[in-house]
Each structure stands twice: as structure tokens, then as C-alpha cells.
Motif scaffolding. Structure first.
Motif, PDB file in Angstrom:
ATOM      1  N   MET A 275      69.930  24.229  15.349  1.00  0.00           N
ATOM      2  CA  MET A 275      71.146  24.990  15.065  1.00  0.00           C
ATOM      3  C   MET A 275      71.113  26.301  15.835  1.00  0.00           C
ATOM      4  N   ILE A 276      72.277  26.765  16.272  1.00  0.00           N
ATOM      5  CA  ILE A 276      72.372  28.105  16.847  1.00  0.00           C
ATOM      6  C   ILE A 276      73.522  28.847  16.173  1.00  0.00           C
ATOM      7  N   GLN A 277      73.275  30.127  15.887  1.00  0.00           N
ATOM      8  CA  GLN A 277      74.301  30.999  15.321  1.00  0.00           C
ATOM      9  C   GLN A 277      74.666  32.015  16.388  1.00  0.00           C
ATOM     10  N   PHE A 278      75.928  32.041  16.763  1.00  0.00           N
ATOM     11  CA  PHE A 278      76.350  32.887  17.868  1.00  0.00           C
ATOM     12  C   PHE A 278      76.386  34.359  17.465  1.00  0.00           C
ATOM     13  N   ASP A 279      76.116  35.209  18.431  1.00  0.00           N
ATOM     14  CA  ASP A 279      76.163  36.646  18.199  1.00  0.00           C
ATOM     15  C   ASP A 279      77.553  37.053  17.714  1.00  0.00           C
ATOM     16  N   ARG A 280      77.597  38.046  16.844  1.00  0.00           N
ATOM     17  CA  ARG A 280      78.855  38.452  16.210  1.00  0.00           C
ATOM     18  C   ARG A 280      79.910  38.886  17.221  1.00  0.00           C
ATOM     19  N   LEU A 295      82.400  31.173  24.722  1.00  0.00           N
ATOM     20  CA  LEU A 295      82.022  30.598  23.434  1.00  0.00           C
ATOM     21  C   LEU A 295      82.319  29.104  23.409  1.00  0.00           C
ATOM     22  N   TRP A 296      83.495  28.723  23.882  1.00  0.00           N
ATOM     23  CA  TRP A 296      83.861  27.303  23.914  1.00  0.00           C
ATOM     24  C   TRP A 296      82.863  26.508  24.761  1.00  0.00           C
ATOM     25  N   SER A 297      82.452  27.066  25.898  1.00  0.00           N
ATOM     26  CA  SER A 297      81.494  26.379  26.774  1.00  0.00           C
ATOM     27  C   SER A 297      80.148  26.196  26.081  1.00  0.00           C
ATOM     28  N   MET A 298      79.708  27.228  25.341  1.00  0.00           N
ATOM     29  CA  MET A 298      78.421  27.125  24.648  1.00  0.00           C
ATOM     30  C   MET A 298      78.485  26.106  23.515  1.00  0.00           C
ATOM     31  N   ILE A 299      79.635  26.017  22.861  1.00  0.00           N
ATOM     32  CA  ILE A 299      79.799  25.010  21.808  1.00  0.00           C
ATOM     33  C   ILE A 299      79.730  23.609  22.404  1.00  0.00           C
ATOM     34  N   GLU A 300      80.411  23.405  23.530  1.00  0.00           N
ATOM     35  CA  GLU A 300      80.389  22.101  24.196  1.00  0.00           C
ATOM     36  C   GLU A 300      78.976  21.743  24.647  1.00  0.00           C
ATOM     37  N   MET A 301      78.260  22.711  25.200  1.00  0.00           N
ATOM     38  CA  MET A 301      76.879  22.484  25.631  1.00  0.00           C
ATOM     39  C   MET A 301      76.007  22.092  24.440  1.00  0.00           C
ATOM     40  N   SER A 302      76.223  22.755  23.308  1.00  0.00           N
ATOM     41  CA  SER A 302      75.428  22.471  22.109  1.00  0.00           C
ATOM     42  C   SER A 302      75.693  21.059  21.601  1.00  0.00           C
ATOM     43  N   LYS A 303      76.938  20.639  21.637  1.00  0.00           N
ATOM     44  CA  LYS A 303      77.275  19.279  21.204  1.00  0.00           C
ATOM     45  C   LYS A 303      76.514  18.242  22.013  1.00  0.00           C
ATOM     46  N   ASN A 305      73.773  18.503  23.340  1.00  0.00           N
ATOM     47  CA  ASN A 305      72.342  18.542  23.021  1.00  0.00           C
ATOM     48  C   ASN A 305      72.084  18.341  21.529  1.00  0.00           C
ATOM     49  N   SER A 306      73.113  17.884  20.802  1.00  0.00           N
ATOM     50  CA  SER A 306      72.999  17.596  19.360  1.00  0.00           C
ATOM     51  C   SER A 306      72.515  18.803  18.565  1.00  0.00           C
ATOM     52  N   ILE A 307      73.055  19.966  18.894  1.00  0.00           N
ATOM     53  CA  ILE A 307      72.713  21.205  18.198  1.00  0.00           C
ATOM     54  C   ILE A 307      73.920  21.658  17.385  1.00  0.00           C
ATOM     55  N   LEU A 308      73.713  21.919  16.097  1.00  0.00           N
ATOM     56  CA  LEU A 308      74.786  22.428  15.253  1.00  0.00           C
ATOM     57  C   LEU A 308      75.125  23.867  15.642  1.00  0.00           C
ATOM     58  N   THR A 309      76.387  24.232  15.521  1.00  0.00           N
ATOM     59  CA  THR A 309      76.832  25.566  15.929  1.00  0.00           C
ATOM     60  C   THR A 309      77.443  26.316  14.749  1.00  0.00           C
ATOM     61  N   VAL A 310      77.202  27.632  14.727  1.00  0.00           N
ATOM     62  CA  VAL A 310      77.671  28.479  13.626  1.00  0.00           C
ATOM     63  C   VAL A 310      78.290  29.753  14.196  1.00  0.00           C
ATOM     64  N   ALA A 311      79.454  30.116  13.688  1.00  0.00           N
ATOM     65  CA  ALA A 311      80.062  31.415  13.990  1.00  0.00           C
ATOM     66  C   ALA A 311      80.025  32.257  12.720  1.00  0.00           C
ATOM     67  N   ILE A 331      81.240  27.918   9.909  1.00  0.00           N
ATOM     68  CA  ILE A 331      81.624  29.325   9.993  1.00  0.00           C
ATOM     69  C   ILE A 331      81.126  30.041   8.742  1.00  0.00           C
ATOM     70  N   GLN A 332      80.926  31.352   8.886  1.00  0.00           N
ATOM     71  CA  GLN A 332      80.472  32.173   7.768  1.00  0.00           C
ATOM     72  C   GLN A 332      81.209  33.507   7.805  1.00  0.00           C
ATOM     73  N   GLY A 333      81.558  34.016   6.656  1.00  0.00           N
ATOM     74  CA  GLY A 333      82.247  35.301   6.590  1.00  0.00           C
ATOM     75  C   GLY A 333      83.183  35.340   5.394  1.00  0.00           C
ATOM     76  N   PHE A 334      83.927  36.424   5.264  1.00  0.00           N
ATOM     77  CA  PHE A 334      84.810  36.585   4.112  1.00  0.00           C
ATOM     78  C   PHE A 334      85.993  35.622   4.153  1.00  0.00           C
ATOM     79  N   ALA A 335      86.268  35.029   5.325  1.00  0.00           N
ATOM     80  CA  ALA A 335      87.296  33.989   5.384  1.00  0.00           C
ATOM     81  C   ALA A 335      86.817  32.716   4.690  1.00  0.00           C
ATOM     82  N   VAL A 336      85.503  32.632   4.445  1.00  0.00           N
ATOM     83  CA  VAL A 336      84.923  31.497   3.719  1.00  0.00           C
ATOM     84  C   VAL A 336      84.736  31.869   2.254  1.00  0.00           C
ATOM     85  N   HIS A 337      83.898  32.876   2.013  1.00  0.00           N
ATOM     86  CA  HIS A 337      83.616  33.325   0.646  1.00  0.00           C
ATOM     87  C   HIS A 337      82.733  34.559   0.729  1.00  0.00           C
ATOM     88  N   LYS A 338      82.814  35.390  -0.269  1.00  0.00           N
ATOM     89  CA  LYS A 338      81.915  36.542  -0.329  1.00  0.00           C
ATOM     90  C   LYS A 338      80.497  36.060  -0.643  1.00  0.00           C
TER      91      LYS A 338
END
Length: 354
Positions: A275-280, A295-303, A305-311, A331-338
Motif C-alpha cells: 500500500m502507498i499513502q500519497f503525500d497530503r 497523482l493519476w499517473s502514480m495511481i495507474e502505476m500502482s494498479k 504493480n498490485s499496490i493499494l492506493t490511499v489519499a 480515502i481518509q479525512g473529514f469527508a469520510v469520518h472524524k
């Protein structure tokens, strides 16, 4: 530039009668000053005056951080104190200089007491799986509970634990708590947490962690160890074998703040991350065409290589919707939950509730 600054500082100290002064280069952007004086306040004020009059050099703005302390016969410990004071100063929201080592000693004392009594505060940030709209991963954050003062954040107490050689003890305490918690919650939930580079380079710590995992009846895949990129890129090779061993045991490995340095891609060449979590910055500047396309390119590259991606730091509905079009995994943040405290996490995910 550093040579010019130290020469000017030496002159300023000499003018103020600091005759026995040695200035030595510490690294590419830092230097140590040793002088014989009983008037620490005078020295402090000379340095403050020097900074106020040398804010620019050759039309280049210069940012200063400094600390003053009494030197003991334990020179190494004195230098560690100074480094920790400056780290705290850099991370402080107040634009103030710390005049001596009293504050760092107080934080050190609180840190040791909190660790001894296991006064740890855990919070849990949910990660939303955008493929099925479920929450099956929580990121673990830890603070130290301090009596008669504000709780301590990791950026304040971790440098102290590292300098005292206690980071491994701290990390194993965190790991024990998390593994015990995993036994209580839904078996489909995973917890992600940070371990220090000191622990990850220690084969003894690795053996303790594996023994701890095997002693519990949980799937090791539910444990996600995060590497903080800015702390690891100097010596990734130092613990590749340990990471490989942990991964062979079923533990998942995640790299945090991916894309924050030029070393990011180098990591992927040398190790198979889960898994990779992208810089804020990528989330906060996602509407910028260049940032979004990277960001889109890094997500495609991760796919591929079977790597999960997190923003992370997804706080707005519009960010969430755009990331959905990028087909990011989590994704993680207040748009998800506190963030949740431990009681809230148990209430939502305990086995008895399912």
C-alpha cells in the motif's frame, strides 16, 4: 554561505568579549558554537541580535533555528539536547526561541513517566474503500497523556525516545496494544500504524514482533506497518531484509507520504509494498492540472504493480468525487469520518456487535 555566516557570527561574539569561542560545522546547514562564559543570557541575546541583522545574505532570505544550553562533561548528550530543542522549536506554532534545556527536560520527564505508566491515547482514522463504500482499515494515531499539561504529540516526544534509545520499547508497547485490540474487533478490520526506523532495523525487535503476532489468533494480514517516507529514504537498504521477513509472515507494508521526495520511485524498485499513502500535497492541490495528472499517473502505476492506493486529508466532497474518477482505492479525512477514540471503535467494530 555557511562559512560566511559563521565568520560573521565569530566576529559578533568577539566584539562582545566572547574570546574563547569555537565554531564547528555540524552538517551542510548547521553548526555548533562553544564558548566559555557564565553569562548565558548575554550569549543568547548576542545570537538573537545577530539573527535580526542577518536575515538576508546576498539577497537570499535565511531561516534560523538555534538553542543555547549549558555544556556538561557529557558532550554527546548536550548535543542531543540541542538538536531536540531545535526540533521542538521548528514544530512549534509559536515563533519563539527556547532559551535553555528546561523545556526539553520537562518533556523528557513527562515522556518517560507516560511510557512507564502506559499513559497512551489512541485515536483511529477510518479509511473508506471507494470500491465497495466500506471501512475496513483504520490508521492508528498515538499521543502521550501528560499530567498537569497538554497531551504530547509524536513530533515532540519521538525525538526524545529516539535519543534515549527507547523507541523500540515504545514501538513494542504500541504493537502489543494494537494486536490485542485486533482480537476484539471484526476480523475483516485491519489497523495501520507507524514504527520507527530504529525498530525496523533491529532484528531483535523483528523477532519480538513476529513472536507476538504468532501468539495471538489473528490474521497477520490485518497488521499494516507504515513507513514514513521522509524518515526512511536515507537508509532503506538497512531494513529491507526485515521488511521482507515481516511480509513473508503476512504483515502488510505501507509507505506513508509517498511522493514527498525524489526517492519515492526508488522505493518501489527495491521493495514490494502492499500500500502507498500519497503525500497530503497531492490531495490539497488536486485541482491543479499538473498535480492531478501526476497523482493519476502514480495511481495507474500502482494498479499495475498490485499496490493499494490511499489519499489522506480528503476533507471536501469535491475532493472525494474527483478521487473517485481517479479510481483510487481508499480515502481518509473529514469527508469520510472524524477520528474515533477506542471506545467508539469498539462500539462500531466489536465482534459481539456483528
Amino acid at each position: 554561505m555557511l562559512k560566511t555566516l559563521t565568520a560573521k557570527l565569530g566576529t559578533a561574539l568577539n566584539i562582545k568579549d566572547f574570546k574563547f569561542t569555537i565554531i564547528g560545522k555540524k552538517n551542510y546547514n548547521a553548526f555548533l558554537v562553544a564558548t566559555k562564559t557564565n553569562d548565558k543570557d548575554k550569549l543568547f541575546n548576542v545570537i538573537k541580535t545577530f539573527i535580526s541583522t542577518h536575515g538576508k545574505l546576498n539577497k537570499i532570505d535565511i531561516e534560523y533555528n538555534f538553542a543555547v544550553t549549558n555544556c556538561t562533561k557529557h558532550y554527546d548528550k548536550t548535543i542531543v539536547y540541542l538538536k531536540d530543542i531545535i526540533k521542538i522549536q521548528k514544530n512549534s506554532s509559536k515563533n519563539e526561541y527556547i532559551e535553555n534545556n528546561i523545556e526539553i527536560e520537562e518533556i523528557e520527564q513527562v515522556t518517560l513517566q507516560s511510557l512507564e505508566h502506559k499513559n497512551l491515547i489512541f485515536t483511529y482514522k477510518p479509511l473508506l474503500n471507494l470500491h465497495d463504500n466500506s471501512i475496513n482499515i483504520y490508521e492508528v494515531l498515538v499521543k502521550l497523556k501528560a499530567n498537569n499539561s497538554e497531551d504530547l504529540l509524536p513530533r515532540f516526544y519521538l525525538p526524545i525516545l529516539n535519543s534515549l534509545g527507547l523507541s523500540r520499547e515504545y514501538d513494542i508497547t504500541i504493537a502489543k496494544h494494537i494486536i490485542k485490540l485486533l482480537e476484539k474487533i471484526d476480523e475483516n478490520i485491519a489497523l495501520a500504524f507507524n514504527l520507527s526506523p530504529f525498530s525496523l532495523r533491529d532484528t531483535g525487535f523483528q523477532k519480538k514482533l513476529i513472536k507476538l503476532i504468532k501468539s495471538c489468533k489473528i490474521n497477520p494480514n490485518r497488521i499494516i506497518i507504515q513507513l514514513y517516507e521522509r524518515k526512511t529514504h536515507h537508509d532503506l537498504s538497512g531494513y529491507l531484509k526485515i521488511l521482507e521477513t515481516l511480509r513473508e509472515e503476512g504483515v502488510r507494508i505501507c509507505i506513508d507520504n509517498f511522493g514527498s521526495s525524489s526517492s519515492s520511485m526508488d522505493y518501489l524498485r527495491h521493495f514490494k509494498f502492499d500500500m502507498i499513502q500519497f503525500d497530503r500535497d497531492y490531495t490539497q492541490n488536486i485541482y491543479d492540472d499538473r498535480t492531478g495528472s501526476i497523482l493519476w499517473s502514480m495511481i495507474e502505476m500502482s494498479k499495475k504493480n498490485s499496490i493499494l492506493t490511499v489519499a489522506k486529508w480528503v476533507d471536501k466532497k469535491e475532493q472525494k468525487e474527483l478521487l473517485e474518477t481517479f479510481q483510487i482505492d481508499y480515502i481518509q479525512g473529514f469527508a469520510v469520518h472524524k477520528p474515533l477514540n477506542e471506545d467508539e471503535l469498539l462500539k462500531n467494530t466489536a465482534k459481539d456487535n456483528l
